[in-house]
Design a protein around this motif. Structure first.
Motif, PDB file in Angstrom:
ATOM      1  N   LEU A 240       0.850  -1.184   0.000  1.00  0.00           N
ATOM      2  CA  LEU A 240       0.000   0.000   0.000  1.00  0.00           C
ATOM      3  C   LEU A 240       0.891   1.243   0.000  1.00  0.00           C
ATOM      4  O   LEU A 240       1.986   1.233   0.550  1.00  0.00           O
ATOM      5  N   HIS A 241       0.413   2.322  -0.595  1.00  0.00           N
ATOM      6  CA  HIS A 241       1.247   3.507  -0.770  1.00  0.00           C
ATOM      7  C   HIS A 241       0.725   4.737  -0.044  1.00  0.00           C
ATOM      8  O   HIS A 241       1.178   5.854  -0.306  1.00  0.00           O
ATOM      9  N   ALA A 242      -0.219   4.563   0.870  1.00  0.00           N
ATOM     10  CA  ALA A 242      -0.783   5.717   1.568  1.00  0.00           C
ATOM     11  C   ALA A 242       0.286   6.446   2.378  1.00  0.00           C
ATOM     12  O   ALA A 242       0.322   7.676   2.421  1.00  0.00           O
ATOM     13  N   GLY A 243       1.170   5.700   3.031  1.00  0.00           N
ATOM     14  CA  GLY A 243       2.221   6.324   3.819  1.00  0.00           C
ATOM     15  C   GLY A 243       3.175   7.131   2.958  1.00  0.00           C
ATOM     16  O   GLY A 243       3.562   8.249   3.310  1.00  0.00           O
ATOM     17  N   THR A 244       3.549   6.563   1.811  1.00  0.00           N
ATOM     18  CA  THR A 244       4.434   7.282   0.893  1.00  0.00           C
ATOM     19  C   THR A 244       3.772   8.558   0.404  1.00  0.00           C
ATOM     20  O   THR A 244       4.396   9.619   0.334  1.00  0.00           O
ATOM     21  N   LEU A 245       2.488   8.463   0.061  1.00  0.00           N
ATOM     22  CA  LEU A 245       1.770   9.650  -0.413  1.00  0.00           C
ATOM     23  C   LEU A 245       1.725  10.721   0.661  1.00  0.00           C
ATOM     24  O   LEU A 245       1.911  11.920   0.381  1.00  0.00           O
ATOM     25  N   ALA A 246       1.489  10.322   1.908  1.00  0.00           N
ATOM     26  CA  ALA A 246       1.458  11.295   3.004  1.00  0.00           C
ATOM     27  C   ALA A 246       2.821  11.972   3.154  1.00  0.00           C
ATOM     28  O   ALA A 246       2.906  13.197   3.369  1.00  0.00           O
ATOM     29  N   LEU A 247       3.908  11.202   3.027  1.00  0.00           N
ATOM     30  CA  LEU A 247       5.242  11.788   3.118  1.00  0.00           C
ATOM     31  C   LEU A 247       5.490  12.772   1.976  1.00  0.00           C
ATOM     32  O   LEU A 247       6.022  13.870   2.182  1.00  0.00           O
ATOM     33  N   LEU A 248       5.083  12.399   0.770  1.00  0.00           N
ATOM     34  CA  LEU A 248       5.271  13.282  -0.383  1.00  0.00           C
ATOM     35  C   LEU A 248       4.490  14.577  -0.219  1.00  0.00           C
ATOM     36  O   LEU A 248       4.982  15.666  -0.556  1.00  0.00           O
ATOM     37  N   GLU A 249       3.270  14.476   0.300  1.00  0.00           N
ATOM     38  CA  GLU A 249       2.475  15.677   0.541  1.00  0.00           C
ATOM     39  C   GLU A 249       3.161  16.590   1.560  1.00  0.00           C
ATOM     40  O   GLU A 249       3.171  17.823   1.414  1.00  0.00           O
ATOM     41  N   ALA A 250       3.754  15.977   2.591  1.00  0.00           N
ATOM     42  CA  ALA A 250       4.458  16.772   3.606  1.00  0.00           C
ATOM     43  C   ALA A 250       5.662  17.486   2.990  1.00  0.00           C
ATOM     44  O   ALA A 250       5.922  18.662   3.284  1.00  0.00           O
ATOM     45  N   LEU A 251       6.402  16.789   2.124  1.00  0.00           N
ATOM     46  CA  LEU A 251       7.560  17.399   1.462  1.00  0.00           C
ATOM     47  C   LEU A 251       7.120  18.557   0.564  1.00  0.00           C
ATOM     48  O   LEU A 251       7.785  19.598   0.502  1.00  0.00           O
ATOM     49  N   LEU A 252       5.994  18.384  -0.134  1.00  0.00           N
ATOM     50  CA  LEU A 252       5.487  19.450  -1.002  1.00  0.00           C
ATOM     51  C   LEU A 252       5.091  20.682  -0.195  1.00  0.00           C
ATOM     52  O   LEU A 252       5.398  21.820  -0.577  1.00  0.00           O
ATOM     53  N   THR A 253       4.412  20.459   0.920  1.00  0.00           N
ATOM     54  CA  THR A 253       3.990  21.587   1.757  1.00  0.00           C
ATOM     55  C   THR A 253       5.202  22.339   2.296  1.00  0.00           C
ATOM     56  O   THR A 253       5.240  23.578   2.290  1.00  0.00           O
ATOM     57  N   ALA A 254       6.205  21.585   2.765  1.00  0.00           N
ATOM     58  CA  ALA A 254       7.417  22.218   3.281  1.00  0.00           C
ATOM     59  C   ALA A 254       8.163  22.952   2.172  1.00  0.00           C
ATOM     60  O   ALA A 254       8.696  24.044   2.384  1.00  0.00           O
ATOM     61  N   PHE A 255       8.187  22.362   0.978  1.00  0.00           N
ATOM     62  CA  PHE A 255       8.837  23.001  -0.165  1.00  0.00           C
ATOM     63  C   PHE A 255       8.174  24.344  -0.472  1.00  0.00           C
ATOM     64  O   PHE A 255       8.847  25.357  -0.679  1.00  0.00           O
ATOM     65  N   ALA A 256       6.849  24.361  -0.489  1.00  0.00           N
ATOM     66  CA  ALA A 256       6.117  25.604  -0.778  1.00  0.00           C
ATOM     67  C   ALA A 256       6.347  26.656   0.300  1.00  0.00           C
ATOM     68  O   ALA A 256       6.374  27.858   0.008  1.00  0.00           O
ATOM     69  N   SER A 257       6.539  26.224   1.543  1.00  0.00           N
ATOM     70  CA  SER A 257       6.749  27.184   2.636  1.00  0.00           C
ATOM     71  C   SER A 257       8.091  27.892   2.529  1.00  0.00           C
ATOM     72  O   SER A 257       8.266  28.989   3.073  1.00  0.00           O
ATOM     73  N   ILE A 258       9.044  27.275   1.827  1.00  0.00           N
ATOM     74  CA  ILE A 258      10.352  27.903   1.655  1.00  0.00           C
ATOM     75  C   ILE A 258      10.295  29.001   0.594  1.00  0.00           C
ATOM     76  O   ILE A 258      10.950  30.038   0.708  1.00  0.00           O
TER      77      ILE A 258
END
Length: 286
Positions: A240-258
Motif C-alpha cells: 500500500l502507498h498511503a504512507g508514501t503519499l502522506a510523506l510526499l504531501e508533507a515534502l510538497l507543503t514544506a517546499f512551498a513554505s520555503i
C-alpha cells in the motif's frame, strides 16, 4: 535466522567490499546458493576471504550456513497473489472488516512515518528547494506517485520531472539529469538495475539523492544521501502507498513554505492559463 534477519539485526560498520558482498547476495540469492566463494568473489570484484569474512560478521559460521540463511529468505518470499490472499483472509470477506483493516494499517504507517528524524526531513526539503530541477524516480505503481509529485511541485513553482522508464529506456531519462539537480527516488526492498544505474549516474554528477523506501532489512541502494523509511502495509500483505503519499504531501507543503511567493506566482499563472482555456479561472490557492 535468515540472511535478511541477520542484516536487520546487524549494527556494526561494514567495509565497502563487505557491503558489495551483501548487495550481491541480496540481488543474486538463487545464484549464491550454488556458487563457490571464489565464483562470487570474481563476480563482485573482491576476494573469497572477503566473502567468508562477511558471512562471519553477519553471525554465520561459514558459507554453508550463509546459504541456508539465503534459502530461508527464498522460502519466506511471497508472491503478489499470496500477499493479496493474506489480506483477504484478514478481512474475512466483509466490507466493514476491510475498511477497518485498511484504516488500522494506514494509522500504523503514519505513526511510523512520524518516527523519521526531523533533521533528515529538513535536509531533504533543503535539497529539493536548492535544486535547479528535481527528478522523481519510480517504476510500477510508484511511477504514478512520481508523476503526481512532479506535477504538484511544478504547480508550486519548482522544476520537476518524473523518471518512470525501465530497462534501456531509462537511459533517455538519465541523460536529462544534470549538475545542480537533485533526485527523489521511490524504491523498495532489494537492489535492482534501474535504481543502481540512477545512483551511479547521480554520483558521477554529484547530484544528491533522497531515497524513500520501506523499513525492510535491505536497502535498494546504500549510497543515497538521505534515506526516508515509510512502511507499505503489513510485511506479508499487499503493498500500500498511503504512507508514501502522506510523506510526499508533507515534502510538497514544506517546499512551498520555503518559496511561498514563487508558489503563489506560479498558481496565479496557472489560473490565468486555465481561464484562457476554459473562460474562467478555478481559483487555485496555496
Amino acid at each position: 535466522m535468515s540472511f535478511s534477519q541477520r542484516i536487520a539485526a546487524y549494527d556494526q560498520k561494514l567495509t565497502p567490499a563487505e557491503r558489495r558482498v551483501i548487495e550481491y547476495l541480496a540481488l543474486n540469492r538463487e545464484t549464491a546458493l550454488l556458487a563457490s566463494a571464489a565464483d562470487m568473489a570474481r563476480q563482485i570484484g573482491t576476494s573469497d576471504a572477503t566473502i567468508i569474512r562477511t558471512a562471519r560478521k553477519l553471525g554465520f559460521s561459514g558459507l554453508e550456513e550463509l546459504r541456508r540463511g539465503l534459502a530461508g529468505d527464498l522460502r519466506r518470499d511471497l508472491t503478489l497473489t499470496e500477499r493479496f490472499e493474506n489480506d483477504l483472509r484478514e478481512t474475512g470477506g466483509g466490507v466493514s472488516n476491510a475498511v477497518t483493516q485498511t484504516v488500522e494499517t494506514l494509522l500504523a504507517t503514519l505513526d511510523a512515518m512520524l518516527g523519521i528524524p526531523s533533521d533528515d526531513l529538513e535536509r531533504a526539503v533543503d535539497i529539493l528547494a536548492l535544486a535547479q530541477r528535481v527528478h522523481i524516480f519510480g517504476i510500477g505503481p510508484s511511477g504514478h506517485l512520481a508523476s503526481y509529485f512532479a506535477a504538484q511541485m511544478t504547480r508550486l513553482g519548482g522544476e520537476a520531472r518524473p523518471l518512470r522508464q525501465t530497462g534501456l529506456q531509462l537511459a533517455d531519462d538519465l541523460i536529462g539529469v544534470r549538475e545542480g539537480d537533485s533526485v527523489l527516488a521511490l524504491a523498495y526492498d532489494r537492489p535492482y538495475r534501474e535504481i543502481t544505474a540512477l545512483i551511479d549516474h547521480a554520483l558521477v554528477l554529484e547530484v544528491p539523492v533522497i531515497l524513500v523506501t520501506s523499513p525492510g532489512p535491505i536497502l535498494p541502494d546504500y549510497r543515497a544521501d538521505i534515506v526516508l523509511r515509510v512502511a507499505r502495509g503489513r510485511a506479508d500483505g499487499f503493498g500500500l502507498h498511503a504512507g508514501t503519499l502522506a510523506l510526499l504531501e508533507a515534502l510538497l507543503t514544506a517546499f512551498a513554505s520555503i518559496h511561498p511567493d514563487k508558489a503563489r506566482e506560479t498558481l496565479d499563472a496557472l489560473n490565468v492559463a486555465r481561464k484562457a482555456v476554459s473562460g474562467d479561472g478555478l481559483g487555485l490557492k496555496i
